[in-house]
Scaffold this motif. Structure first.
Motif, short mmCIF file in Angstrom:
data_model
loop_
_atom_site.label_atom_id
_atom_site.label_comp_id
_atom_site.label_asym_id
_atom_site.label_seq_id
_atom_site.Cartn_x
_atom_site.Cartn_y
_atom_site.Cartn_z
N THR A 1 0.86 -1.19 0.00
CA THR A 1 0.00 0.00 0.00
C THR A 1 0.89 1.23 0.00
N GLU A 2 0.82 2.01 -1.07
CA GLU A 2 1.62 3.23 -1.19
C GLU A 2 0.70 4.42 -1.46
N VAL A 3 1.05 5.55 -0.83
CA VAL A 3 0.17 6.72 -0.85
C VAL A 3 0.90 7.90 -1.48
N TYR A 4 0.25 8.52 -2.45
CA TYR A 4 0.82 9.69 -3.12
C TYR A 4 0.08 10.95 -2.71
N ASP A 5 0.83 11.97 -2.35
CA ASP A 5 0.27 13.27 -1.99
C ASP A 5 0.59 14.26 -3.11
N PRO A 6 -0.38 14.60 -3.95
CA PRO A 6 -0.10 15.53 -5.06
C PRO A 6 0.37 16.90 -4.59
N ALA A 7 -0.04 17.32 -3.40
CA ALA A 7 0.34 18.64 -2.90
C ALA A 7 1.85 18.74 -2.68
N SER A 8 2.45 17.65 -2.17
CA SER A 8 3.90 17.65 -1.90
C SER A 8 4.68 16.87 -2.94
N ASP A 9 3.98 16.15 -3.83
CA ASP A 9 4.61 15.30 -4.84
C ASP A 9 5.51 14.26 -4.18
N LYS A 10 5.01 13.67 -3.07
CA LYS A 10 5.79 12.67 -2.34
C LYS A 10 4.95 11.43 -2.08
N TRP A 11 5.67 10.30 -1.90
CA TRP A 11 5.04 9.01 -1.64
C TRP A 11 5.35 8.54 -0.22
N GLN A 12 4.43 7.77 0.34
CA GLN A 12 4.62 7.11 1.63
C GLN A 12 4.16 5.66 1.51
N THR A 13 4.76 4.78 2.31
CA THR A 13 4.36 3.38 2.36
C THR A 13 3.56 3.13 3.63
N LYS A 14 2.42 2.46 3.47
CA LYS A 14 1.54 2.14 4.59
C LYS A 14 1.48 0.62 4.79
N LEU A 15 0.64 0.19 5.73
CA LEU A 15 0.50 -1.23 6.02
C LEU A 15 -0.04 -1.98 4.81
N SER A 16 0.62 -3.09 4.46
CA SER A 16 0.24 -3.86 3.27
C SER A 16 -1.11 -4.54 3.44
N MET A 17 -1.78 -4.75 2.34
CA MET A 17 -3.04 -5.49 2.32
C MET A 17 -2.77 -6.94 2.72
N PRO A 18 -3.64 -7.54 3.56
CA PRO A 18 -3.39 -8.92 4.03
C PRO A 18 -3.28 -9.95 2.92
N THR A 19 -4.10 -9.79 1.86
CA THR A 19 -4.10 -10.77 0.77
C THR A 19 -3.44 -10.17 -0.47
N PRO A 20 -2.21 -10.58 -0.79
CA PRO A 20 -1.58 -10.06 -2.02
C PRO A 20 -2.41 -10.48 -3.24
N ARG A 21 -2.67 -9.56 -4.13
CA ARG A 21 -3.51 -9.87 -5.29
C ARG A 21 -3.42 -8.76 -6.33
N ALA A 22 -3.90 -9.06 -7.53
CA ALA A 22 -3.91 -8.09 -8.62
C ALA A 22 -5.27 -8.12 -9.31
N ASP A 23 -5.48 -7.14 -10.18
CA ASP A 23 -6.73 -7.01 -10.95
C ASP A 23 -7.95 -6.98 -10.03
N LEU A 24 -7.80 -6.33 -8.89
CA LEU A 24 -8.89 -6.08 -7.95
C LEU A 24 -9.44 -4.68 -8.19
N CYS A 25 -10.50 -4.34 -7.49
CA CYS A 25 -11.03 -2.98 -7.59
C CYS A 25 -11.16 -2.39 -6.19
N ALA A 26 -11.12 -1.07 -6.12
CA ALA A 26 -11.19 -0.38 -4.83
C ALA A 26 -12.18 0.78 -4.91
N SER A 27 -12.90 0.99 -3.81
CA SER A 27 -13.87 2.09 -3.73
C SER A 27 -13.86 2.66 -2.32
N VAL A 28 -14.17 3.96 -2.21
CA VAL A 28 -14.16 4.64 -0.92
C VAL A 28 -15.59 4.96 -0.51
N VAL A 29 -15.93 4.55 0.71
CA VAL A 29 -17.22 4.89 1.31
C VAL A 29 -16.99 5.25 2.77
#
Length: 536
Positions: free
Chosen positions: A119-147
């Motif tokens: 899990t990596e986070v990009y901040d457009p305001a500072s143009d910098k990246w941070q690494t956060k806690l990884s997702m428990p199940t490694p996988r690809a071709d998934l989808c994500a939504s915010v609620v």
């Protein structure tokens, strides 16, 4: 509205249609149409696309089996691309979501090293990246939504067993950005990979995708429309896509400048790379077809800015793409603006100067109001209604947006009352009383929220009506009544001065006065007789 204003409004309407392009740079295209915009610098598919503050960020992806870490920023207003800081982990097929103006890139494939849960986070305001806690199940071709501030990562694929084959997943894992923690939720009923997702009214729609109907079988494309409700952690189904599609992309329009819909764009069905544009109406649970996308493709990124869609990148057979195509949704520009009168409200004001405060959800070419049915007054924004007379009033506000839609607020009724309540004291009067208990009697000319009196300039005493002034001391007194009306105006009566001289004091005074008068009279008579005798 005054009939005299009708020709004026017609002129305003024509002018607004002419000026509309100066407010929205994309309205030169007709609704339900596609046009080509400036391409990305890098050809790629399987990228993540997200919007922050009206700008589109195209991140990662792959081309020719090369995983990419590239971040490019697209400005729709200027139709220009800018390169930004690269993502720490080069990958494709990851989930992407935006929370509090930061872009979260989760999971994906890193090439020969397999699938990841990073899990990596990009901040457009500072143009910098941070690494956060990884997702428990490694996988690809998934989808994500915010609620409600949580990121829901659904489905996807992982390698199965010891063979180099992958299997679709039914996993639903939720990331909390504020706590940097992961939890598991109800599994999606039909596990899919390569599905698209969008959020509408707090629910997550997971659309299309691919799956193996049995272990070892060929990968099949599906048309399912599975809906997750985070509020109660349940799944349901809605109308399927008109055709089976996988590796397409989906977004939802907001209803501000185009009707609220979920759009599903592109994808693949078997070996056919598609140009489909499907629009879903949740109210009727019906899909409709829009104009076909210009370039057939799958594994593309899709973004929406001001209800305008941008389809970016993807793959068409063996050809990786950098195309950027813009779509004007069905009914674009036909949605009336939302107009709310925040002030005045339906209440009574204690000032003759009242603020007119409006809320409009998009740019306008003209605004005006009519007070008490009089001619419209043009305004440029919030203003003050000055010297409004006493009594009842009504106001109607009109707005003409950049697409020529005219809306009315409807009548807002209010009243003005700046007059203080009038108080008349009937009792006590300006005289002397021979008793120590007096009944106070007063009148007020309007309903009030509070009444009281002050006796001999002491603190106010609250009353609900006429009261007895009990055990008043002998001597001089004064009393004054106060009242506050229902809108806060304070009124005061005149001050009444009175005396308390009860029996026997009153009798003594009366006798003393009588004796004094008698003695004085006798003295005068005797004096006159004596004067007459001397003269004789």
């Amino acid at each position: 509205m005054s009939k005299k204003l009708i020709p004026f409004l017609i002129v305003i309407l024509l002018i607004s249609l002419f000026l509309s392009t100066s407010h929205f740079p994309v309205v030169d295209a007709a609704e339900n149409s596609w046009m080509t915009k400036k391409s990305m610098s890098t050809v790629r598919g399987g990228l993540g696309v997200a919007v922050v503050n009206g700008k589109i960020y195209a991140i990662g992806g792959s081309n020719d089996d090369t995983q990419l870490d590239i971040t490019e920023e697209y400005n729709p207003a200027t139709d220009t691309w800018t390169t930004k800081s690269p993502m720490p982990t080069a990958r494709s097929g990851f989930a992407i979501a935006v929370y509090q103006s930061k872009i979260y890139c989760i999971g994906g494939t890193t090439g020969d090293s397999g699938f990841t849960g990073v899990t990596e986070v990009y901040d457009p305001a500072s143009d910098k990246w941070q690494t956060k806690l990884s997702m428990p199940t490694p996988r690809a071709d998934l989808c994500a939504s915010v609620v409600d501030g949580k990121i829901y990562c659904i489905g996807g694929k992982k390698y199965w067993g010891i063979d180099s084959f992958y299997q679709e997943l039914n996993v639903t894992e939720v990331y909390d950005p504020t706590k940097n923690s992961w939890t598991s939720k109800a599994a999606i009923p039909v596990p899919v990979l390569g599905a698209a997702s969008a959020v509408l009214d707090g629910e997550i729609y997971v659309i299309g995708g691919s799956r193996h109907f049995q272990l070892g079988s060929e990968l099949a494309t599906v048309s399912s429309n599975q809906v997750y409700t985070p509020e109660n952690d349940t799944w349901s189904t809605r109308a399927n896509l008109p055709t089976e599609e996988s590796y397409g992309a989906a977004v939802a329009t907001s209803g501000v400048t185009a009707p609220t819909r979920i759009y599903f764009i592109g994808g693949i069905n078997g070996s056919d790379y598609n140009t489909v544009t499907y629009a879903y109406d949740s109210g009727s649970d019906v899909w409709s077809a829009g104009a076909s996308m210009l370039t057939p493709r799958m594994y593309l990124g899709l973004a929406v800015v001001d209800d305008v869609l941008y389809a970016i990148g993807g793959i068409n057979g063996d050809k990786w793409l950098n195309v950027n195509e813009q779509y004007m949704p069905l009914g674009y520009g036909t949605v009336p603006p939302e107009l709310h009168v925040l002030s005045p409200e339906n209440k009574t004001y204690t000032s003759n100067d009242i603020q007119l405060v409006l809320s409009v959800n998009r740019p306008t070419t003209w605004m005006g109001y009519s007070l008490d049915g009089q001619d419209n007054v043009s305004i440029t924004g919030d203003t003050e209604l000055s010297d409004v007379s006493e009594g009842l009033h009504s106001i109607t506000v009109y707005v003409n947006d950049t697409f020529g839609n005219i809306v009315s607020s409807g009548n807002v009724s209010f009243s003005v009352d700046t007059f203080s309540p009038q108080i008349v004291i009937l009792s006590p009067e300006n005289k002397t009383y021979g008793r120590s208990d007096l009944q106070s009697v007063f009148t007020v000319n309007e309903p009030v929220s509070w009444m009281g009196y002050s006796l001999d300039s002491e603190d106010n005493v609250t009353v609900t009506g006429n009261v007895t002034l009990a055990v008043l001391a002998d001597g001089s007194h004064n009393i004054k009544f106060y009242a506050i009306d229902l809108v806060g105006n304070t009124g005061a009566s005149r001050t009444v001065y009175f005396e308390i001289a009860p029996f026997p004091t009153v009798l003594f005074v009366a006798v003393a006065v009588t004796i004094t008068i008698t003695v004085a009279s006798a003295y005068l008579i005797l004096k006159r007789r004596k004067s007459a005798t001397i003269q004789t």
